[in-house]
Motif scaffolding. Structure first.
Motif, short mmCIF file in Angstrom:
data_model
loop_
_atom_site.label_atom_id
_atom_site.label_comp_id
_atom_site.label_asym_id
_atom_site.label_seq_id
_atom_site.Cartn_x
_atom_site.Cartn_y
_atom_site.Cartn_z
N UNK A 107 -7.92 68.92 -30.89
CA UNK A 107 -7.70 70.26 -30.35
C UNK A 107 -8.97 70.97 -29.89
N UNK A 108 -9.86 70.22 -29.26
CA UNK A 108 -11.02 70.89 -28.68
C UNK A 108 -10.54 71.68 -27.46
N UNK A 109 -11.30 72.70 -27.12
CA UNK A 109 -11.04 73.47 -25.91
C UNK A 109 -10.95 72.51 -24.71
N UNK A 110 -9.89 72.60 -23.88
CA UNK A 110 -9.77 71.70 -22.73
C UNK A 110 -11.02 71.71 -21.84
N UNK A 111 -11.72 72.83 -21.82
CA UNK A 111 -12.95 72.91 -21.02
C UNK A 111 -14.02 71.95 -21.53
N UNK B 22 -13.31 68.93 -22.82
CA UNK B 22 -12.77 67.58 -22.94
C UNK B 22 -13.65 66.51 -22.29
N UNK B 23 -13.97 66.69 -21.01
CA UNK B 23 -14.75 65.66 -20.32
C UNK B 23 -16.13 65.47 -20.95
N UNK B 24 -16.76 66.58 -21.25
CA UNK B 24 -18.10 66.51 -21.84
C UNK B 24 -18.07 65.84 -23.21
N UNK B 25 -17.04 66.17 -23.99
CA UNK B 25 -16.94 65.60 -25.33
C UNK B 25 -16.66 64.10 -25.26
N UNK B 26 -15.77 63.70 -24.36
CA UNK B 26 -15.46 62.27 -24.21
C UNK B 26 -16.74 61.50 -23.86
N UNK B 27 -17.48 62.04 -22.91
CA UNK B 27 -18.72 61.40 -22.48
C UNK B 27 -19.70 61.25 -23.65
N UNK B 28 -19.87 62.32 -24.42
CA UNK B 28 -20.82 62.27 -25.54
C UNK B 28 -20.34 61.34 -26.64
N UNK B 29 -19.04 61.35 -26.92
CA UNK B 29 -18.53 60.49 -27.99
C UNK B 29 -18.72 59.01 -27.63
N UNK B 30 -18.51 58.65 -26.37
CA UNK B 30 -18.73 57.26 -25.96
C UNK B 30 -20.21 56.89 -26.11
N UNK B 31 -21.08 57.82 -25.75
CA UNK B 31 -22.52 57.57 -25.88
C UNK B 31 -22.94 57.54 -27.36
N UNK B 32 -22.32 58.42 -28.15
CA UNK B 32 -22.64 58.47 -29.58
C UNK B 32 -22.20 57.17 -30.26
N UNK B 33 -21.07 56.64 -29.82
CA UNK B 33 -20.60 55.37 -30.39
C UNK B 33 -21.58 54.24 -30.05
N UNK B 34 -22.07 54.26 -28.82
CA UNK B 34 -23.07 53.25 -28.41
C UNK B 34 -24.34 53.41 -29.23
#
Ligand code: GDP
Ligand code: MN
Length: 381
Positions: A161-165, A167-179
């Motif tokens: 339930x993050x703010x939809x605004x 979403x894209x930034x969070x997805x990008x960071x989570x993928x990088x954080x996983x790497x």
């Protein structure tokens, strides 16, 4: 190995995770100069200590002018935060915050998977969120073979339930954080808070990273390694390559295997004593390793008795016994030693030790009896 925030941010930046521009400094003059180089106010001055809740302790301040930088840096440098002295401050350009989130990856050993945690309630301690509002933490378990893909990350962000605004930034960071977490060989990679700015950008405002020491050989971690905080006992043990953690009791402990060493601490406590350390000599209990271990423990003035707890597995009892005898020939030990030797070829090992036994070198048949004896000896000195 735990990193300081500024090192965690360098680590994140090397995986392209957005962090604020900043500098780590150790003096007030350098703090003022660094703020000048950053070139815009306000800046945040952050105490670099490996403990949470720095803000509440006065270790995080927003400065609007060079004068304020001077004032806050001089207050924070040298400050004691929960027993940690501040020797370094990190100065970064201040961020405007719309919302604060929490994101982390760590290993779930029992699930044999990576565990990702994401919450719209960031900025506070995650333990508190877990206690008061566990549903506010969206968890995913990731099979290391499959990894984390974009659709999964996106569904995860929606579930949190993050703010939809964001979403894209969070997805990008989570993928990088996983790497960063996997390729960077971290045991923990945590961003708290992960912020949404009024401009819509998502950004790591804090960094908590624990690196896996076993992966040290394949990384350039010398700079992180150089700033590790160890007490003198831990430093000596580290130089000898021993798995040692200093504690504040009086019973020195040597065991083979981390699991056995942990239970040895428990048994000493159960017998009414306090362990002076955790020390795992690992599989090969040869004379060199044993002598090194005894030396480190012997140099600890708080130690009044030593408990050597060995369970022979691949390492055979007679090798261990020979190792102990040879080690005792090399180092003069002040405290009495109690040995418990069991497992593979324990009888042969005990026969080797038998002629050397005295008040200073005793043997007990079980772990609990040996612990009780060591505790009793420690109390009587
Ligand atoms: P911790 O409390 O030790 O984990 O330190 P953090 O780095 O997480 O910072 C604590 C809090 O200080 C954050 O949750 C923010 O509310 C605040 N803070 C830190 N940096 C900034 C900043 O650049 N701008 C603003 N407005 N607040 C900040
Ligand atoms: Mn934080």
């Amino acid at each position: 190995m735990d990193l300081f925030e500024y090192q965690g941010k360098q680590f994140f930046a090397s995986f392209d995770i957005p962090v604020s521009k900043g500098e780590a400094v150790t003096t007030v003059e350098d703090a003022v100069a660094a703020a000048g180089r950053i070139g815009e106010y306000p800046v945040v001055i952050k105490a670099q200590v490996q403990v949470g809740g720095r803000g509440k302790a006065g270790g995080i301040k927003l400065a609007n002018t060079a004068e304020e930088v001077r004032e806050y840096a001089s207050n924070i440098l040298g400050m004691d935060i929960k027993g940690h002295t501040v020797n370094v401050v990190w100065i970064e350009v201040a961020s405007d915050i719309a919302e604060e989130y929490y994101a982390s990856f760590t290993l779930d050993r029992s699930a044999k998977k990576h565990l990702g945690m994401l919450s719209a309630e960031g900025g506070v301690e995650i333990e508190a969120v877990a206690e008061e509002n566990p549903d506010a933490i969206a968890k995913i378990w990731i099979d290391p073979v499959d990894g984390l893909d974009e659709p999964t990350a996106r569904a995860w962000v929606k579930a949190a339930n993050l703010n939809p605004a964001a979403e894209d930034g969070a997805v990008d960071i989570l993928l990088k954080l996983y790497r960063a977490y996997t390729e960077g060989d971290a045991d923990l990679a945590e961003i708290n808070p992960l912020i949404l700015k009024p401009t819509g950008e998502v950004h790591a405002l804090d960094a908590k990273v624990t690196l896996d020491d076993n992966a040290m050989y394949r990384h350039e971690w010398a700079e992180y390694e150089a700033t590790q905080e160890r007490d003198s006992r831990e430093q000596a043990a580290h130089e000898k390559g021993l798995q040692y953690v200093g504690l504040d009791g009086s019973v020195g402990i040597i065991a083979n295997g981390a699991g056995l060493a942990m239970s040895t601490l428990d048994v000493v406590n159960q017998a009414g004593g306090k362990p002076a350390n955790f020390l795992d000599i690992g599989g090969g209990a040869n004379a060199d390793v044993m002598a090194g271990a005894l030396e480190v423990i012997n140099n600890d003035p708080a130690v009044k008795a030593i408990f050597i707890n060995i369970f022979g597995g691949i390492t055979r009892g007679e090798e261990v016994a020979n190792g102990i005898i040879e080690a005792l020939g090399r180092v003069t030990i002040e405290s009495p030693i109690v040995i418990r030797l069991d497992g593979t070829n324990a009888e042969e090992g005990r026969a080797i030790l038998a002629p050397h036994l005295s008040d200073q070198l005793q043997m007990q048949p079980t772990m609990l009896e040996a612990a009780s004896k060591a505790v009793e000896l420690a109390a009587s000195r």
